[in-house]
Design an enzyme around this catalytic site. Structure first.
Site, mmCIF file in Angstrom:
data_model
loop_
_atom_site.group_PDB
_atom_site.id
_atom_site.type_symbol
_atom_site.label_atom_id
_atom_site.label_comp_id
_atom_site.label_asym_id
_atom_site.label_seq_id
_atom_site.Cartn_x
_atom_site.Cartn_y
_atom_site.Cartn_z
ATOM 1 C CG PHE A 18 5.419 0.593 0.019
ATOM 2 C CD1 PHE A 18 6.320 1.297 0.800
ATOM 3 C CD2 PHE A 18 4.236 1.220 -0.355
ATOM 4 C CE1 PHE A 18 6.059 2.594 1.216
ATOM 5 C CE2 PHE A 18 3.956 2.512 0.050
ATOM 6 C CZ PHE A 18 4.874 3.208 0.834
ATOM 7 C CG HIS A 48 10.221 -2.068 -5.763
ATOM 8 N ND1 HIS A 48 11.232 -1.134 -5.680
ATOM 9 C CD2 HIS A 48 9.531 -1.766 -6.893
ATOM 10 C CE1 HIS A 48 11.165 -0.296 -6.712
ATOM 11 N NE2 HIS A 48 10.128 -0.658 -7.450
ATOM 12 C CG HIS A 52 14.406 -4.032 -4.334
ATOM 13 N ND1 HIS A 52 13.883 -4.296 -3.088
ATOM 14 C CD2 HIS A 52 14.245 -2.686 -4.519
ATOM 15 C CE1 HIS A 52 13.425 -3.188 -2.546
ATOM 16 N NE2 HIS A 52 13.648 -2.173 -3.388
ATOM 17 C CG ASP A 54 14.729 1.416 -5.614
ATOM 18 O OD1 ASP A 54 14.094 0.344 -5.648
ATOM 19 O OD2 ASP A 54 14.580 2.275 -4.729
ATOM 20 C CG HIS A 58 11.388 3.226 -7.720
ATOM 21 N ND1 HIS A 58 10.072 2.816 -7.704
ATOM 22 C CD2 HIS A 58 11.754 3.366 -6.403
ATOM 23 C CE1 HIS A 58 9.663 2.712 -6.452
ATOM 24 N NE2 HIS A 58 10.659 3.057 -5.644
ATOM 25 C CG HIS A 161 14.337 7.029 -3.555
ATOM 26 N ND1 HIS A 161 13.833 6.749 -2.314
ATOM 27 C CD2 HIS A 161 14.556 5.823 -4.158
ATOM 28 C CE1 HIS A 161 13.743 5.431 -2.155
ATOM 29 N NE2 HIS A 161 14.171 4.845 -3.264
ATOM 30 C CD GLU A 173 15.229 0.938 -1.585
ATOM 31 O OE1 GLU A 173 15.175 2.159 -1.361
ATOM 32 O OE2 GLU A 173 14.387 0.332 -2.291
#
Length: 210
Positions: A18, A48, A52, A54, A58, A161, A173
């Site tokens: 990201f 991440h 992975h 979460d 997070h 989320h 993800e």
């Protein structure tokens, strides 16, 4: 021999993250040579990077860390569903063809023809929050996707989320589902016991149900 589908993204220098997140980097603290019998690396990375799980921390300031998660959700029967070309959000109509009364408690959605393991995709496909709510109503305990997030990349509210926070679901993800046919499998994708982290890399695999 049992067929295994490795659905994990490769992790190496250049693996996408990201924007602004910590990329993967590796240095050598020790190398084979006179007086040194081993190679020993040091790693720097966001949890991440790559495929992975979460952890609630997070997206919830009081949420559990990766190392505190019960492992039950990350191992067991799952269904892989194809929703190629579905657009920005996985809506119910994109996966409804695969929803049956015998739905396993884990559901992984493929959205890419070919998952971009070497670049960041700002147009990634995410889950519609109402889709996750409906899956939770059917007893699903884990959702997964082959993109970097279950929410759109530009989202500041992280609505999907927040649904998994409220419903107590777990999430995977950056899965690589390119070669996996639709159907039911056994999922094994255990997070590391990282006791202070907001996520954990996983080595995710599928194998046929016996």
């Amino acid at each position: 021999m049992t067929t295994l589908w490795d659905i994990s993204a490769p992790v190496a220098p250049g693996s996408p993250v990201f924007p602004g997140d910590t990329p993967y980097a590796q240095t050598w603290g020790a190398t084979l040579g006179p007086g040194c019998p081993v190679n020993v690396a040091s790693l720097t990375l966001s949890p991440h990077v790559g495929t992975h799980a979460d952890a609630p921390l997070h997206y919830d300031p009081q949420g559990a860390t990766a190392g505190a998660l019960a492992l039950d959700a990350f191992i067991g029967p799952c269904r892989v569903v194809h929703a190629l070309g579905c657009g920005p959000l996985v809506q119910w109509q994109h996966i409804g063809h695969a929803i049956t009364p015998a739905l396993p408690p884990r559901l992984l959605v493929r959205t890419y023809e070919r998952m971009p393991v070497d670049r960041w995709d700002p147009q990634l496909t995410a889950y519609a929050p109402e889709t996750i709510d409906r899956l939770a109503d059917l007893g699903v305990v884990l959702v997964g996707i082959d993109t970097a997030s279950i929410d759109p990349a530009e989202s500041k509210t992280l609505d999907s989320h927040q649904v998994i926070r409220r419903r107590g679901l777990r999430v995977l993800e950056n899965l690589v589902l390119d070669a996996v046919p639709e159907g039911d499998y056994e999922l094994i994708a255990l997070p590391l016991k990282l006791m202070a982290a907001d996520a954990s890399p996983v080595r995710a695999v599928l194998r046929p149900l016996r």
